[in-house]
Design a protein around this motif. Structure first.
Motif, PDB file in Angstrom:
ATOM      1  N   THR A  65       0.651  -1.188  -0.152  1.00  0.00           N
ATOM      2  CA  THR A  65      -0.169  -0.090  -0.050  1.00  0.00           C
ATOM      3  C   THR A  65       0.720   1.254  -0.200  1.00  0.00           C
ATOM      4  N   GLU A  66       2.057   1.121   0.689  1.00  0.00           N
ATOM      5  CA  GLU A  66       2.817   2.316   0.836  1.00  0.00           C
ATOM      6  C   GLU A  66       3.458   2.587  -0.689  1.00  0.00           C
ATOM      7  N   ASN A  67       3.799   1.422  -1.432  1.00  0.00           N
ATOM      8  CA  ASN A  67       4.401   1.638  -2.697  1.00  0.00           C
ATOM      9  C   ASN A  67       3.272   2.269  -3.528  1.00  0.00           C
ATOM     10  N   PHE A  68       2.029   1.837  -3.777  1.00  0.00           N
ATOM     11  CA  PHE A  68       0.994   2.392  -4.427  1.00  0.00           C
ATOM     12  C   PHE A  68       0.940   3.904  -4.108  1.00  0.00           C
ATOM     13  N   HIS A  69       1.143   4.215  -2.825  1.00  0.00           N
ATOM     14  CA  HIS A  69       0.887   5.754  -2.741  1.00  0.00           C
ATOM     15  C   HIS A  69       2.087   6.528  -3.154  1.00  0.00           C
ATOM     16  N   ALA A  70       3.153   6.010  -2.858  1.00  0.00           N
ATOM     17  CA  ALA A  70       4.293   6.401  -3.460  1.00  0.00           C
ATOM     18  C   ALA A  70       4.656   6.651  -4.889  1.00  0.00           C
ATOM     19  N   LEU A  71       4.063   5.721  -5.673  1.00  0.00           N
ATOM     20  CA  LEU A  71       3.881   5.707  -7.084  1.00  0.00           C
ATOM     21  C   LEU A  71       3.026   6.982  -7.519  1.00  0.00           C
ATOM     22  N   ALA A  72       1.771   7.022  -6.749  1.00  0.00           N
ATOM     23  CA  ALA A  72       0.874   7.963  -7.115  1.00  0.00           C
ATOM     24  C   ALA A  72       1.135   9.238  -6.699  1.00  0.00           C
ATOM     25  N   ASP A  73       1.894   9.569  -5.638  1.00  0.00           N
ATOM     26  CA  ASP A  73       2.714  10.619  -5.162  1.00  0.00           C
ATOM     27  C   ASP A  73       3.488  11.237  -6.552  1.00  0.00           C
ATOM     28  N   ALA A  74       4.350  10.365  -6.739  1.00  0.00           N
ATOM     29  CA  ALA A  74       5.328  10.517  -7.652  1.00  0.00           C
ATOM     30  C   ALA A  74       4.628  10.985  -9.135  1.00  0.00           C
ATOM     31  N   LEU A  75       3.622  10.521  -9.538  1.00  0.00           N
ATOM     32  CA  LEU A  75       2.843  10.869 -10.699  1.00  0.00           C
ATOM     33  C   LEU A  75       2.261  12.274 -10.382  1.00  0.00           C
ATOM     34  N   GLU A  76       1.930  12.476  -9.267  1.00  0.00           N
ATOM     35  CA  GLU A  76       1.223  13.942  -9.011  1.00  0.00           C
ATOM     36  C   GLU A  76       2.219  14.852  -9.048  1.00  0.00           C
ATOM     37  N   SER A  77       3.314  14.812  -8.334  1.00  0.00           N
ATOM     38  CA  SER A  77       4.269  15.760  -8.207  1.00  0.00           C
ATOM     39  C   SER A  77       4.789  16.097  -9.625  1.00  0.00           C
ATOM     40  N   ALA A  78       4.809  14.934 -10.321  1.00  0.00           N
ATOM     41  CA  ALA A  78       5.514  15.278 -11.678  1.00  0.00           C
ATOM     42  C   ALA A  78       4.522  16.123 -12.604  1.00  0.00           C
ATOM     43  N   CYS A  79       3.013  15.859 -12.163  1.00  0.00           N
ATOM     44  CA  CYS A  79       2.198  16.942 -13.058  1.00  0.00           C
ATOM     45  C   CYS A  79       2.184  18.126 -12.492  1.00  0.00           C
ATOM     46  N   ALA A  80       2.514  18.505 -11.272  1.00  0.00           N
ATOM     47  CA  ALA A  80       2.571  19.674 -10.717  1.00  0.00           C
ATOM     48  C   ALA A  80       4.013  20.310 -11.076  1.00  0.00           C
ATOM     49  N   ALA A  81       4.889  19.684 -11.640  1.00  0.00           N
ATOM     50  CA  ALA A  81       5.941  20.574 -12.079  1.00  0.00           C
ATOM     51  C   ALA A  81       5.966  20.680 -13.523  1.00  0.00           C
ATOM     52  N   ALA A  82       4.857  20.222 -14.122  1.00  0.00           N
ATOM     53  CA  ALA A  82       4.775  20.452 -15.449  1.00  0.00           C
ATOM     54  C   ALA A  82       4.203  21.778 -15.833  1.00  0.00           C
ATOM     55  N   THR A  83       4.319  22.407 -17.116  1.00  0.00           N
ATOM     56  CA  THR A  83       3.772  23.538 -17.457  1.00  0.00           C
ATOM     57  C   THR A  83       2.369  23.970 -17.051  1.00  0.00           C
ATOM     58  N   PRO A  84       1.984  24.776 -16.219  1.00  0.00           N
ATOM     59  CA  PRO A  84       0.532  24.738 -15.835  1.00  0.00           C
ATOM     60  C   PRO A  84      -0.106  25.161 -17.117  1.00  0.00           C
ATOM     61  N   GLY A  85      -1.291  24.627 -17.257  1.00  0.00           N
ATOM     62  CA  GLY A  85      -2.331  24.828 -18.184  1.00  0.00           C
ATOM     63  C   GLY A  85      -2.048  23.921 -19.585  1.00  0.00           C
ATOM     64  N   ARG A  86      -0.909  23.601 -19.700  1.00  0.00           N
ATOM     65  CA  ARG A  86      -0.436  22.625 -20.913  1.00  0.00           C
ATOM     66  C   ARG A  86      -0.809  21.231 -20.353  1.00  0.00           C
ATOM     67  N   THR A  87      -1.984  20.704 -20.320  1.00  0.00           N
ATOM     68  CA  THR A  87      -2.187  19.388 -19.794  1.00  0.00           C
ATOM     69  C   THR A  87      -1.429  18.162 -20.492  1.00  0.00           C
ATOM     70  N   VAL A  88      -1.326  18.432 -21.896  1.00  0.00           N
ATOM     71  CA  VAL A  88      -0.363  17.517 -22.559  1.00  0.00           C
ATOM     72  C   VAL A  88       0.684  17.366 -21.807  1.00  0.00           C
ATOM     73  N   ASP A  89       1.440  18.218 -21.500  1.00  0.00           N
ATOM     74  CA  ASP A  89       2.826  18.282 -20.798  1.00  0.00           C
ATOM     75  C   ASP A  89       2.633  17.605 -19.458  1.00  0.00           C
ATOM     76  N   LYS A  90       1.401  17.532 -18.755  1.00  0.00           N
ATOM     77  CA  LYS A  90       1.239  16.865 -17.529  1.00  0.00           C
ATOM     78  C   LYS A  90       0.951  15.429 -17.879  1.00  0.00           C
ATOM     79  N   LEU A  91       0.399  15.177 -19.070  1.00  0.00           N
ATOM     80  CA  LEU A  91       0.301  13.829 -19.230  1.00  0.00           C
ATOM     81  C   LEU A  91       1.441  13.043 -19.584  1.00  0.00           C
ATOM     82  N   MET A  92       2.393  13.662 -20.215  1.00  0.00           N
ATOM     83  CA  MET A  92       3.931  13.201 -20.747  1.00  0.00           C
ATOM     84  C   MET A  92       4.736  12.951 -19.481  1.00  0.00           C
ATOM     85  N   ALA A  93       4.528  13.965 -18.472  1.00  0.00           N
ATOM     86  CA  ALA A  93       5.370  14.007 -17.312  1.00  0.00           C
ATOM     87  C   ALA A  93       4.846  12.761 -16.540  1.00  0.00           C
TER      88      ALA A  93
END
Lengths: 234, 234
Positions: A65-93
DNA sequence: CGTAAACAGTTTACACTGTAAACATTTCAT
DNA sequence: ATGAAATGTTTACAGTGTAAACTGTTTACG
């Protein structure tokens, strides 16, 4: 309400057990996950660990369960780091972060998405909600992209197949009681996830890397092709 | 050269060991794969098995290579059963056969494409050639489809990315000394395989089925979308 | 054919694994 | 301070893979 000494030490021991288990697994793979190994590493006797986890399986469940959360956290922070507004960048990230997390934490990824450790059976009522978070990240991205008209899916991705509609509606209701999110977002997430996952899985277990050569490039280009196919302009 | 009694009995014992191992694994998962379990089932003592396999790992390796071949055989006969001339039908048949074989032989599929059994390490010089056959089936289909102009890949699938070209050429040379097959066939196979694999893997380990609902339909439609994306008319 | 070598099996043993039961010790709440 | 609860150790058992020594059978060869 302040914690008693014992409660605090107990919490620390829980953390130490998991940390030690992770260290041993990182070194020796899932074969390194043994009660005796963890106990010896911690200077305890094996049965002592049973004061914390009734069975080894329970420790595995906690790690999963910790691993699932760690992976999801990694995805979320990758999205957060992408250009705001450019959702395609978030998807790639997010897709690239999925791959990166797997490659950087191979054993942890195997633990959640690989074959279960022999004899282990996951209590789904515990692991499923944690597991769902990953998919939720992707759904969120598509909700955003569809709302902003950043993603204009061409056929056959412009509508949810009628064969899946009612079941997806129910899933959406259970997860999001407001039910406001477009169903298509969930469908598109379900289209993308297996593509990302398959590439990562084959690379991680070294089935495809030796054939492709430059997996870094291949993954990037595949994810971009995927994004284009479902209606993003890259 | 006729076989002596002993040689024949030895061959039969090899077969019986593998068959017993498969039966136990089908019943109890990979956890059922134990020297003692197999021996008991065969009415032997555990060390007797070591006359046939030096280590349990060697038996696992034998099972794995057989599984790779069984999967490839399943794909090939699925193609053979499809409408001659309609290569797109063969591709769909192969993709669906990949899924079917995995669902019908879950433990065997996990053994080859899942996380290795803890402590087991595959001798790649043995498993890789067997593993390659699966990819070769798909490559063969694309060779046929491209030759017959049944598959007309639109960009970006109409040419091999330059970043992969030289490495894929080398792979092609090693596998097919005539070097006549178009490189694009290998590239398209590498594009499709992860998509098929990801869907099957997520379904098999029950990560996606409960969300999608009708996986049978979803797999079919995803495979068809994949075929269209790379230039087939369905 | 008779014998020596190769083979196939058992017995015994060792070092591991998870975990249950009984017991001792420490810590906390009253 | 005392009783209870929590935390640990000791001991034990039933599994696991596998190495070594030994016994009986089958084969190949002089």
């Amino acid at each position: 309400m302040t914690k008693t000494n014992r409660e605090q030490r107990r919490e620390e021991t829980f953390l130490e057990i998991k940390a030690t288990a992770r260290r041993l697994m990182a070194e020796h793979g899932t074969a390194g996950l043994t009660v005796r190994g963890i106990a010896k590493e911690m200077g305890m006797t094996p049965p002592a660990l049973y004061r914390y986890y009734d069975r080894l399986d329970d420790l595995i469940t906690a790690l999963i369960t910790e691993n699932f959360h760690a992976l999801a956290d990694a995805l979320e922070s990758a999205c957060a780091a992408a250009t705001p507004g450019r959702t395609v960048d978030k998807l790639m990230a997010a897709a690239l972060a999925y791959r990166r997390w797997a490659l950087d934490n191979p054993v942890d990824f195997e633990l959640i998405y690989g074959t279960p450790i022999p004899g282990y059976h996951a209590p789904q009522e515990i692991t499923v909600p944690a597991s769902a978070r990953t998919l939720v990240v992707f759904v969120g991205l598509f909700v955003e992209a569809l709302e902003n008209r950043e993603c204009m899916p061409p056929p056959p991705y412009d509508r949810v197949p009628p064969e899946l509609r009612s079941h997806l509606e129910q899933i959406m209701r259970d997860g999001d009681p407001t039910g406001s999110a477009p169903l298509l977002a969930l469908y598109l997430a379900l289209v993308c996830w297996p593509q990302i996952h398959g590439l990562v899985m084959l690379e991680l277990l070294e089935h495809i890397g030796p054939v492709v050569g430059d997996m870094e490039f291949f993954a990037r280009s595949q994810f971009e092709n995927m994004g284009r196919a479902i209606g993003f302009t890259i």
